[in-house]
Scaffold this active site. Sequence first.
Site, mmCIF file in Angstrom:
data_model
loop_
_atom_site.group_PDB
_atom_site.id
_atom_site.type_symbol
_atom_site.label_atom_id
_atom_site.label_comp_id
_atom_site.label_asym_id
_atom_site.label_seq_id
_atom_site.Cartn_x
_atom_site.Cartn_y
_atom_site.Cartn_z
ATOM 1 C CE LYS A 181 35.424 45.839 45.938
ATOM 2 N NZ LYS A 181 36.406 44.948 46.572
ATOM 3 C CG ASP A 234 33.029 41.006 45.001
ATOM 4 O OD1 ASP A 234 33.501 42.159 44.921
ATOM 5 O OD2 ASP A 234 33.734 40.003 45.219
ATOM 6 N NE ARG A 244 32.047 40.261 41.560
ATOM 7 C CZ ARG A 244 32.278 38.942 41.549
ATOM 8 N NH1 ARG A 244 31.368 38.117 41.075
ATOM 9 N NH2 ARG A 244 33.424 38.457 41.996
ATOM 10 N NE ARG A 259 42.350 34.202 49.847
ATOM 11 C CZ ARG A 259 41.759 35.233 49.243
ATOM 12 N NH1 ARG A 259 41.263 35.098 48.026
ATOM 13 N NH2 ARG A 259 41.672 36.414 49.839
HETATM 14 C C1 S3P Z 1 38.606 39.314 47.346
HETATM 15 C C2 S3P Z 1 38.382 40.383 48.166
HETATM 16 C C3 S3P Z 1 37.468 41.496 47.840
HETATM 17 C C4 S3P Z 1 36.547 41.155 46.670
HETATM 18 C C5 S3P Z 1 37.266 40.458 45.554
HETATM 19 C C6 S3P Z 1 37.919 39.182 46.047
HETATM 20 C C7 S3P Z 1 39.549 38.269 47.779
HETATM 21 O O1 S3P Z 1 38.227 42.622 47.493
HETATM 22 O O2 S3P Z 1 35.918 42.325 46.170
HETATM 23 O O3 S3P Z 1 36.378 40.156 44.495
HETATM 24 O O4 S3P Z 1 39.558 37.168 47.153
HETATM 25 O O5 S3P Z 1 40.290 38.490 48.738
HETATM 26 P P1 S3P Z 1 38.747 43.689 48.602
HETATM 27 O O6 S3P Z 1 39.722 43.014 49.461
HETATM 28 O O7 S3P Z 1 39.379 44.786 47.797
HETATM 29 O O8 S3P Z 1 37.496 44.121 49.300
#
Ligand code: S3P
Length: 449
Positions: free
Chosen positions: A356, A329, A405, A34
């Site tokens: 995932k 995660d 992971r 981000r």
């Molecule tokens: C993330 C959201 C999660 C997570 C990913 C990072 C993010 O995914 O599993 O590792 O940075 O917004 P989902 O939005 O698909 O749950």
Amino acid sequence: MSHEHAPASPVTSRPGTPLKGRIRVPGDKSISHRSMIFGLLSIGETRVQGLLEGEDVLRTAEVCRALGAVITREGPGRWRIVGVGIGGLNAPAGTLDFGNAGTGARLMMGVAGSHPITSTFDGDASLRKRPMRRILDPLVKMGVSVVSEAEGGRVPLTLRGPRETIPITYETPAASAQIKSAVLLAGLNAPGRTTVIEREATRDHTERMLRLFGAKVEVKPHGKDGRAITLQGQPDLRGTTVVVPTDPSSAAFPLVAALITPGSDVVIEAVMMNPLRIGLITTLLEMGASIERLSEREEGGETVADLRVRASRLTGVTVPAARAPAMIDEYPILAVAAAFATGTTRMQGLHELRVKESDRLAAVAAGLAAAGAEHEIDGDDLIVHGLSGKVRGGATSVATHLDHRIAMAFLIMGLASEAPMTVDDGAMIATSFPSFIPLMRELGAAIGG
Ligand code: S3P
């Protein structure tokens, strides 16, 4: 060379001495992605400290460059981004290749898709299997055209943005911060108010960073566990300084390693304690883990704490589905902890794990089987029957399916099992936690290629 074409590099971990020492894990992956994206969408200069320099984030940085940002690395974890501002993206010259990075790809679909440019998204064999309909559906409502897509709404896919993006109110069909964030980021370039409703609160880094960069965001409770997030579109985002706190999803690996390796006593420094990220710690405490939160303080707008973790006898628990968004995660490493516990651990409502970086439910089950750990899958629940510290370990190597992971979780298992554990490929660890092996070795772990 991308990993899928590189020869696999197996890694083995062996049981050995107790883990001791203090480490600090790298910056948070979600916030690092981000930081790049908000830097791109801002006017002026953004400075980032503590950026995770993992392959996923570096892909996002490369894509931000292709869309017009000027990005320079000024030192370890220190980056400078000069953005183009909302509405100012360049049309990219080539395909935007996200490698293994689902977060980068999905968030950027909201960013690029809301601009009047054509952009093509692609990634590695893992990303090509992951569902993108969940992002495309709301974007189409916002006026974005899906010019082409691989079967079932997957990458490679091409988006063309509208002349003017339409602000919408959207309820996410899954508890997913990536869906929420893609819609909010698209809403940045829409006149008027964009609202995302989530039935269960997910990680809130996008909302926090929108505010940090100067956008107006309202967050209201929605139903029992949900939130409604409203963004006023077309703000002037201003470049700022981002201090990236450490990643609790990376800290999870040394944390569980210390719990299951007899005699261990470890401090993991400055772990981000965002309540929407620490479901694993809540669960491990319920299981009887010795985890002390020391020196709580603020870093980069988040509470952080040093975690002192000592080897513990764990007891099986039921992990409610409602906790999944706060530890989404962390199930592979929790399954490893559960295998060492006494009694049964039932992890409920894990359907999102199937989409995932790999089908994590299947990959975890196969890894547990390789190590002789008893388990069942019951619908969307994973049930692990703990072996009270006596996990056999693996003669066969665990298939990681391009999933960092899965690789790290089963390498941690091998530190406390009777026989070593081998994973078929350790290369993907570099996507999120490039210093995993050296940091674990600093604690005394026997892990190597
Ligand atoms: C993330 C959201 C999660 C997570 C990913 C990072 C993010 O995914 O599993 O590792 O940075 O917004 P989902 O939005 O698909 O749950």
